[in-house]
Design a protein around this motif. Structure first.
Motif, short mmCIF file in Angstrom:
data_model
loop_
_atom_site.label_atom_id
_atom_site.label_comp_id
_atom_site.label_asym_id
_atom_site.label_seq_id
_atom_site.Cartn_x
_atom_site.Cartn_y
_atom_site.Cartn_z
N TYR A 9 0.82 -1.21 0.00
CA TYR A 9 0.00 0.00 0.00
C TYR A 9 0.85 1.26 0.00
N SER A 10 2.04 1.18 0.61
CA SER A 10 2.94 2.33 0.61
C SER A 10 3.40 2.65 -0.81
N LYS A 11 3.77 1.61 -1.56
CA LYS A 11 4.22 1.79 -2.94
C LYS A 11 3.09 2.33 -3.82
N LEU A 12 1.87 1.81 -3.61
CA LEU A 12 0.72 2.25 -4.41
C LEU A 12 0.40 3.71 -4.14
N LEU A 13 0.37 4.10 -2.87
CA LEU A 13 0.07 5.49 -2.52
C LEU A 13 1.12 6.44 -3.11
N TYR A 14 2.37 6.02 -3.08
CA TYR A 14 3.45 6.85 -3.61
C TYR A 14 3.25 7.09 -5.10
N GLN A 15 2.97 6.03 -5.86
CA GLN A 15 2.82 6.16 -7.30
C GLN A 15 1.59 6.98 -7.69
N LEU A 16 0.46 6.69 -7.07
CA LEU A 16 -0.78 7.37 -7.46
C LEU A 16 -0.77 8.84 -7.06
N SER A 17 -0.26 9.14 -5.86
CA SER A 17 -0.32 10.52 -5.38
C SER A 17 0.64 11.45 -6.10
N ARG A 18 1.67 10.89 -6.78
CA ARG A 18 2.62 11.73 -7.49
C ARG A 18 2.47 11.65 -9.00
N ALA A 19 1.49 10.87 -9.49
CA ALA A 19 1.34 10.65 -10.93
C ALA A 19 1.05 11.94 -11.68
N SER A 20 0.35 12.87 -11.04
CA SER A 20 0.06 14.16 -11.68
C SER A 20 1.30 15.04 -11.72
N ASN A 21 2.08 15.04 -10.65
CA ASN A 21 3.29 15.86 -10.59
C ASN A 21 4.35 15.40 -11.59
N THR A 22 4.37 14.11 -11.90
CA THR A 22 5.36 13.57 -12.84
C THR A 22 4.83 13.57 -14.28
N ASN A 23 3.61 14.13 -14.45
CA ASN A 23 2.98 14.24 -15.78
C ASN A 23 2.61 12.90 -16.40
N GLU A 24 2.63 11.84 -15.61
CA GLU A 24 2.16 10.56 -16.14
C GLU A 24 0.64 10.59 -16.31
N ILE A 25 -0.03 11.32 -15.42
CA ILE A 25 -1.44 11.63 -15.60
C ILE A 25 -1.53 13.13 -15.87
N GLU A 26 -2.16 13.50 -16.98
CA GLU A 26 -2.18 14.89 -17.41
C GLU A 26 -3.16 15.74 -16.61
#
Length: 489
Positions: free
Chosen positions: A226-243
């Motif tokens: 869950y730690s890895k999942l929260l890290y990826q999803l919560s930063r996906a916008s900042n890394t432009n992976e989600i526009e």
């Protein structure tokens, strides 16, 4: 000469008689065949008649069971139904908090991440579901594409499975192909497909991860999944992976799971907290009254709602259990053809819930917790000694044997004890600390509150553990050898 003619005449006569005999036999066979055909035809007609009678009987039975139900709108007491806001009781503060946190979505801004925590059945899923449903409608009226991507982690064991579940959820929501296989590709590829689907179909999304504390992964010594999942999803916008704009709402019964979260994930997730306390008896009664119209007007005795609320209040104020019991009593009345739900239906339904609840909890455990519980239950079941208490050193030795048989990861004794102690919060086991006397040290002793055999049978339904279900005699010998060694020290 005459003799020769005589012989010819006799042969001719014999031939004619043989021909007549064959004809008679043929005629007899033909008659027999006709008779058989007639019999077969009659038999076939009998079978058809029997089938028709059988079909009529099934239809008759269905017609008999199609009488008036005690329900008028059963959906109102289904667990996954999102109800109208006027039916929400005792959650004004929580509702206002979630609305205020998600309101920026309507202004084109990114809402904060959220942590909704509190005991089971206290309205976490209800509130977040009701608010996001309204936001979907409001965004649609403005031409904004707002997506709600919701999963429950109870049946999910690994990060890879969680990401695939998210991909499936989005694909279903937007009527698109999943685009990646469940196995055979990397988790990174699944993330990429998830982001593709979101970018193609949404301007903003919220990920709702229910029962997130159960997503621990297979290796207890690793960073929790869950730690890895929260890290990826919560930063996906900042890394432009989600526009578009992204927020994450984590729902849990156990806020302490944040203590095990990685520092980077905690910093990236950084949620706003919303606490959901237990419902009290008055609130539970009001919740049930607000769903009273699930039943026909004259289908409930006056004491049904107070009794259901009282049972639920004894179960720590769990509204979901109250609604399940309410529905279960109605189902029982329907099964018996009763036109009214009575106190006896409620009490009998409660007895069935009490029997099944602990076993249902087992299904949601991680593989390591299942192995730990299975080994402990095996000691209680197979012990030849009086009583069913399980010394933790013995339980751990049996746990080691089971993991060897399964070729599974093996945790330390401390982790094994921690897992089993956690199960006491579910009411499956009671624990106590024991001493072996001077110089003998301390150990934990586990006692089952229910039937350990039933728990073992439920656990082996897990495909990973079913391979050991046929080794009872060997398991019994392992258990008693370890018990003897423990008690002889």
């Amino acid at each position: 000469m005459t003799g020769s003619d005589q012989g010819g005449t006799d042969q001719s006569t014999l031939a004619k008689e043989e021909t007549r005999s064959q004809a008679a036999e043929t005629e007899t066979e033909t008659e027999a065949a006709k008779a058989d055909a007639t019999d077969n035809s009659a038999s076939a007609r009998d079978e058809v008649d029997s089938t028709e009678n059988s079909q009529r009987s099934i239809r008759d039975m269905l017609d008999e069971e199609g009488g008036a139900s005690v329900f008028d709108n059963r959906d109102l007491v289904e667990p996954d139904t999102i109800i109208d806001e006027e039916r929400i009781v005792g959650r004004d503060d929580q509702l206002e908090s979630v609305v205020s946190f998600l309101k920026p979505t309507l202004q084109g801004n990114r809402p904060p991440n959220m942590l909704l925590y509190g005991p089971a059945g206290t309205g976490k899923s209800l509130i977040i579901g009701a608010v996001t449903e309204q936001i979907i409608d409001l965004c649609k009226s403005k031409g904004e594409r707002f997506g709600v991507i919701s999963i429950n982690c109870q049946p999910i064991n690994t990060l890879d499975q969680a990401v695939y579940e998210l991909v499936q959820t989005v694909a279903k929501n937007v009527d698109a192909e999943v685009g990646v296989p469940e196995t055979g590709v990397s988790t990174k590829r699944k993330y990429r497909r998830l982001y593709e689907l979101i970018n193609e179909n949404y301007d903003s999304v919220i990920f709702i991860i229910d029962e997130i504390d159960l997503l621990v992964g297979r290796r207890a010594n690793d960073e929790p999944a869950y730690s890895k999942l929260l890290y990826q999803l919560s930063r996906a916008s900042n890394t432009n992976e989600i526009e578009g704009r992204v927020s994450v709402a984590a729902l849990t019964n156990d806020p302490k799971f944040m203590e095990n979260i990685d520092g980077r994930a905690e910093s990236s997730f950084n949620p706003r907290d919303v606490y959901f306390p237990d419902y009290d008896a008055n609130q539970l009664r009001q919740i049930l009254k607000n769903r009273r119209d699930a039943f026909r007007l004259d289908a409930l005795e006056d004491d049904v709602i107070p009794l259901v609320a009282a049972f639920a209040a004894q179960s720590h104020g769990d509204a979901r259990k109250a609604i399940d019991l309410f529905r279960g009593a109605g189902d029982l009345a329907d099964e018996r053809g009763d036109e009214e739900v009575r106190e006896e239906h409620v009490r009998e339904s409660q007895e069935e819930i009490d029997k099944d609840r602990s076993l249902k909890l087992v299904e949601g455990l991680t593989t390591q917790k299942k192995i730990s519980l299975y080994a402990t239950a095996a000691v209680a079941r197979h012990s030849r000694r009086s009583g069913s208490s399980v010394p933790s050193p013995v339980g751990f030795k049996v746990y080691q044997w089971v993991t060897d048989e399964l070729d599974a990861d093996q945790m330390t004794r401390e982790t094994y004890v921690k897992y089993v102690k956690e199960l006491s919060t579910y009411g499956l086991i009671s624990t106590s600390r024991k001493s072996r006397g001077r110089g003998g040290g301390m150990y934990m002793e586990f006692t089952f509150t229910g039937d350990p055999t039933a728990i073992m049978e439920r656990i082996v339904e897990d495909t990973r553990l079913e391979t050991i279900s046929g080794q009872d005699e060997l398991l019994q010998s392992v258990v008693n050898a370890q018990l003897n060694e423990f008690h002889e020290k």
